[in-house]
Design a protein around this motif. Structure first.
Motif, PDB file in Angstrom:
ATOM      1  N   LEU A  46       0.831  -1.215   0.000  1.00  0.00           N
ATOM      2  CA  LEU A  46       0.000   0.000   0.000  1.00  0.00           C
ATOM      3  C   LEU A  46       0.857   1.252   0.000  1.00  0.00           C
ATOM      4  CD1 LEU A  46      -2.828   1.257   0.188  1.00  0.00           C
ATOM      5  CD2 LEU A  46      -2.643   1.081   2.679  1.00  0.00           C
ATOM      6  N   PHE A  47       1.928   1.258   0.814  1.00  0.00           N
ATOM      7  CA  PHE A  47       2.829   2.412   0.854  1.00  0.00           C
ATOM      8  C   PHE A  47       3.511   2.629  -0.504  1.00  0.00           C
ATOM      9  CE2 PHE A  47       3.038   1.908   5.632  1.00  0.00           C
ATOM     10  CZ  PHE A  47       2.426   3.118   5.880  1.00  0.00           C
ATOM     11  N   ILE A  48       3.911   1.519  -1.145  1.00  0.00           N
ATOM     12  CA  ILE A  48       4.562   1.626  -2.454  1.00  0.00           C
ATOM     13  C   ILE A  48       3.599   2.212  -3.487  1.00  0.00           C
ATOM     14  CG2 ILE A  48       5.549   0.283  -4.355  1.00  0.00           C
ATOM     15  CD1 ILE A  48       6.680  -1.632  -2.242  1.00  0.00           C
ATOM     16  N   ILE A  49       2.355   1.736  -3.477  1.00  0.00           N
ATOM     17  CA  ILE A  49       1.346   2.232  -4.423  1.00  0.00           C
ATOM     18  C   ILE A  49       1.093   3.721  -4.213  1.00  0.00           C
ATOM     19  CG2 ILE A  49      -1.097   2.089  -5.046  1.00  0.00           C
ATOM     20  CD1 ILE A  49      -0.908  -0.930  -4.427  1.00  0.00           C
ATOM     21  N   ILE A  50       0.959   4.123  -2.921  1.00  0.00           N
ATOM     22  CA  ILE A  50       0.712   5.542  -2.617  1.00  0.00           C
ATOM     23  C   ILE A  50       1.891   6.396  -3.071  1.00  0.00           C
ATOM     24  CG2 ILE A  50       0.439   7.195  -0.733  1.00  0.00           C
ATOM     25  CD1 ILE A  50      -1.123   5.019   0.769  1.00  0.00           C
ATOM     26  N   TYR A  51       3.119   5.895  -2.832  1.00  0.00           N
ATOM     27  CA  TYR A  51       4.326   6.647  -3.205  1.00  0.00           C
ATOM     28  C   TYR A  51       4.376   6.892  -4.705  1.00  0.00           C
ATOM     29  CZ  TYR A  51       9.237   7.456  -4.351  1.00  0.00           C
ATOM     30  OH  TYR A  51      10.401   7.957  -4.867  1.00  0.00           O
ATOM     31  N   TYR A  52       4.185   5.814  -5.496  1.00  0.00           N
ATOM     32  CA  TYR A  52       4.267   5.962  -6.945  1.00  0.00           C
ATOM     33  C   TYR A  52       3.084   6.750  -7.508  1.00  0.00           C
ATOM     34  CZ  TYR A  52       8.376   3.045  -7.486  1.00  0.00           C
ATOM     35  OH  TYR A  52       9.657   2.563  -7.435  1.00  0.00           O
ATOM     36  N   PHE A  53       1.932   6.615  -6.859  1.00  0.00           N
ATOM     37  CA  PHE A  53       0.774   7.391  -7.315  1.00  0.00           C
ATOM     38  C   PHE A  53       1.035   8.876  -7.150  1.00  0.00           C
ATOM     39  CE2 PHE A  53      -3.195   9.590  -6.304  1.00  0.00           C
ATOM     40  CZ  PHE A  53      -3.916   9.328  -7.452  1.00  0.00           C
ATOM     41  N   ILE A  54       1.547   9.268  -5.976  1.00  0.00           N
ATOM     42  CA  ILE A  54       1.840  10.684  -5.737  1.00  0.00           C
ATOM     43  C   ILE A  54       2.937  11.171  -6.674  1.00  0.00           C
ATOM     44  CG2 ILE A  54       2.750  12.316  -4.035  1.00  0.00           C
ATOM     45  CD1 ILE A  54       1.400  10.615  -1.877  1.00  0.00           C
ATOM     46  N   ARG A  55       3.979  10.343  -6.825  1.00  0.00           N
ATOM     47  CA  ARG A  55       5.122  10.737  -7.652  1.00  0.00           C
ATOM     48  C   ARG A  55       4.714  10.946  -9.099  1.00  0.00           C
ATOM     49  NH1 ARG A  55      10.681   7.199  -8.307  1.00  0.00           N
ATOM     50  NH2 ARG A  55      11.716   8.569  -9.810  1.00  0.00           N
ATOM     51  N   TYR A  56       4.005   9.960  -9.674  1.00  0.00           N
ATOM     52  CA  TYR A  56       3.673  10.051 -11.092  1.00  0.00           C
ATOM     53  C   TYR A  56       2.507  10.990 -11.373  1.00  0.00           C
ATOM     54  CZ  TYR A  56       7.002   6.377 -12.134  1.00  0.00           C
ATOM     55  OH  TYR A  56       8.154   5.655 -12.273  1.00  0.00           O
ATOM     56  N   SER A  57       1.623  11.142 -10.387  1.00  0.00           N
ATOM     57  CA  SER A  57       0.532  12.101 -10.603  1.00  0.00           C
ATOM     58  C   SER A  57       1.078  13.519 -10.647  1.00  0.00           C
ATOM     59  CB  SER A  57      -0.514  11.968  -9.494  1.00  0.00           C
ATOM     60  OG  SER A  57       0.045  12.290  -8.236  1.00  0.00           O
ATOM     61  N   LYS A  58       2.076  13.810  -9.795  1.00  0.00           N
ATOM     62  CA  LYS A  58       2.711  15.136  -9.839  1.00  0.00           C
ATOM     63  C   LYS A  58       3.461  15.328 -11.143  1.00  0.00           C
ATOM     64  CE  LYS A  58       3.311  16.003  -4.900  1.00  0.00           C
ATOM     65  NZ  LYS A  58       4.297  16.169  -3.809  1.00  0.00           N
ATOM     66  N   ARG A  59       4.165  14.278 -11.569  1.00  0.00           N
ATOM     67  CA  ARG A  59       4.926  14.381 -12.812  1.00  0.00           C
ATOM     68  C   ARG A  59       3.993  14.611 -13.989  1.00  0.00           C
ATOM     69  NH1 ARG A  59       8.839   9.474 -14.189  1.00  0.00           N
ATOM     70  NH2 ARG A  59       9.851  10.285 -12.314  1.00  0.00           N
ATOM     71  N   GLU A  60       2.836  13.925 -13.970  1.00  0.00           N
ATOM     72  CA  GLU A  60       1.883  14.068 -15.070  1.00  0.00           C
ATOM     73  C   GLU A  60       1.339  15.487 -15.149  1.00  0.00           C
ATOM     74  OE1 GLU A  60      -0.297  12.979 -18.339  1.00  0.00           O
ATOM     75  OE2 GLU A  60       1.266  11.827 -17.314  1.00  0.00           O
ATOM     76  N   LYS A  61       1.133  16.093 -13.962  1.00  0.00           N
ATOM     77  CA  LYS A  61       0.598  17.450 -13.941  1.00  0.00           C
ATOM     78  C   LYS A  61       1.601  18.482 -14.435  1.00  0.00           C
ATOM     79  CE  LYS A  61      -2.595  16.600 -10.138  1.00  0.00           C
ATOM     80  NZ  LYS A  61      -2.913  16.890  -8.724  1.00  0.00           N
ATOM     81  N   ASN A  62       2.903  18.173 -14.357  1.00  0.00           N
ATOM     82  CA  ASN A  62       3.933  19.142 -14.708  1.00  0.00           C
ATOM     83  C   ASN A  62       4.645  18.827 -16.016  1.00  0.00           C
ATOM     84  OD1 ASN A  62       3.512  20.655 -12.374  1.00  0.00           O
ATOM     85  ND2 ASN A  62       4.781  19.276 -11.166  1.00  0.00           N
ATOM     86  N   THR A  63       4.091  17.948 -16.832  1.00  0.00           N
ATOM     87  CA  THR A  63       4.728  17.641 -18.113  1.00  0.00           C
ATOM     88  C   THR A  63       4.598  18.836 -19.052  1.00  0.00           C
ATOM     89  OG1 THR A  63       2.692  16.672 -18.961  1.00  0.00           O
ATOM     90  CG2 THR A  63       4.263  15.173 -17.899  1.00  0.00           C
TER      91      THR A  63
END
Length: 298
Positions: A157-174
């Motif tokens: 669960l922690f891994i999923i939350i980490y990657y979700f936050i990381r990639y969601s931020k990256r997607e917003k700033n592309t």
């Protein structure tokens, strides 16, 4: 003689039409935890209703009820309560209320003495000797599998939350997302019809503000805090923006400053051309970013 006869008939009528409540307690001295039985009996009910405390709530709290059974028939009511006491001492069973029809009757009170029958120095022996049991891997798995599975699930669960936050931020700033947002802002500016109405000052104020925000976000250049001349010098020294795009920004920003200070008055064609040039610059910006990334890797 007649008076005696009538008195006998009267007493017989009273007793034949009245209810009789009785109670019995099988033991008044108990060992610790030893069960006792209190029995309440009502006769000659004549179909009347009987109300008393709810099941398992008739006796005081220190008398732990283990059984509370009620049997009611047309003329008879029986309530049998089995209980035990786990403390030494003397305890009271008070008079208990039973409402029969419109009348309330009470049982007789009882006093119970509870004693500890164990003697000092008595040896307490286990029925069987303790045995050592050897556990294998399978036994340990059965004992702790839910803890292991829970820990794995928590880590996942922690891994999923980490990657979700990381990639969601990256997607917003592309670069593509930033460009699309700016193109939407430009379309909103166009709908205000500043060009058609000849409102050149407001047009250039908002066009330059949108462009400054875009340059700050897309190129990481502090365009929002730099004056136009400083911004142009910074872009030329930084080399992040291509020369083509740099020329567009320089020309439009210089013209926009002249318009804001009423030193020039552009026509609709110039305003339209500047709008389209900024729009094309925003669309081309992704190529600048790609080139900069390649240059950084090298």
């Amino acid at each position: 003689m007649k008076k005696l006869f009538f008195l006998s008939v009267l007493l017989f009528g009273i007793f034949s039409f009245s209810q009789t409540l009785s109670s019995t307690l099988n033991k008044t001295t108990l060992a610790l935890g030893e069960p006792a039985v209190l029995k309440i009996n009502i006769e000659n009910l004549q179909g009347k209703d009987v109300k008393s405390a709810p099941k398992n709530e008739l006796l005081p709290f220190h008398l732990e009820e283990t059984k509370d059974e009620i049997i009611k028939k047309q003329n008879n009511y029986t309530r049998e309560i089995e209980f035990a006491v786990f403390e030494e001492g003397k305890f009271q069973i008070p008079a208990l209320d039973f409402k029969i029809g419109e009348n309330t009757y009470k049982t007789i009170p009882y006093e119970i003495e509870v004693i500890n029958t164990a003697k000092k120095g008595d040896k307490i022996s286990d029925i069987m000797n303790n045995k050592e049991v050897k556990l294998g891997l399978k036994d340990y798995w059965q004992l702790y599998k839910f803890y292991v599975l829970g820990a794995i699930a928590l880590i996942a669960l922690f891994i999923i939350i980490y990657y979700f936050i990381r990639y969601s931020k990256r997607e917003k700033n592309t670069p593509k997302v930033i460009s699309n947002k700016t193109l939407k802002d430009l379309e909103l500016l166009k709908k205000k019809k500043y060009i058609e109405n000849g409102n050149y000052r407001l047009f250039y104020v908002e066009l330059l503000e949108i462009t400054r925000n875009f340059i700050s976000t897309q190129y990481r250049i502090p365009a929002n805090v730099l004056l136009t001349d400083d911004l142009i010098d910074f872009m030329k020294q930084n080399n992040t923006i291509s020369q083509e795009n740099e020329k567009v920004v320089e020309d439009i920003f210089l013209r926009g400053d002249l318009v804001k200070f009423a030193k020039t008055f552009p026509d609709k064609e110039t305003m339209g051309a500047d709008f389209n040039d900024i729009k094309d610059f925003v669309k081309r910006s992704s190529k600048d970013i790609e080139f900069e990334n390649i240059r950084s890797d090298v």
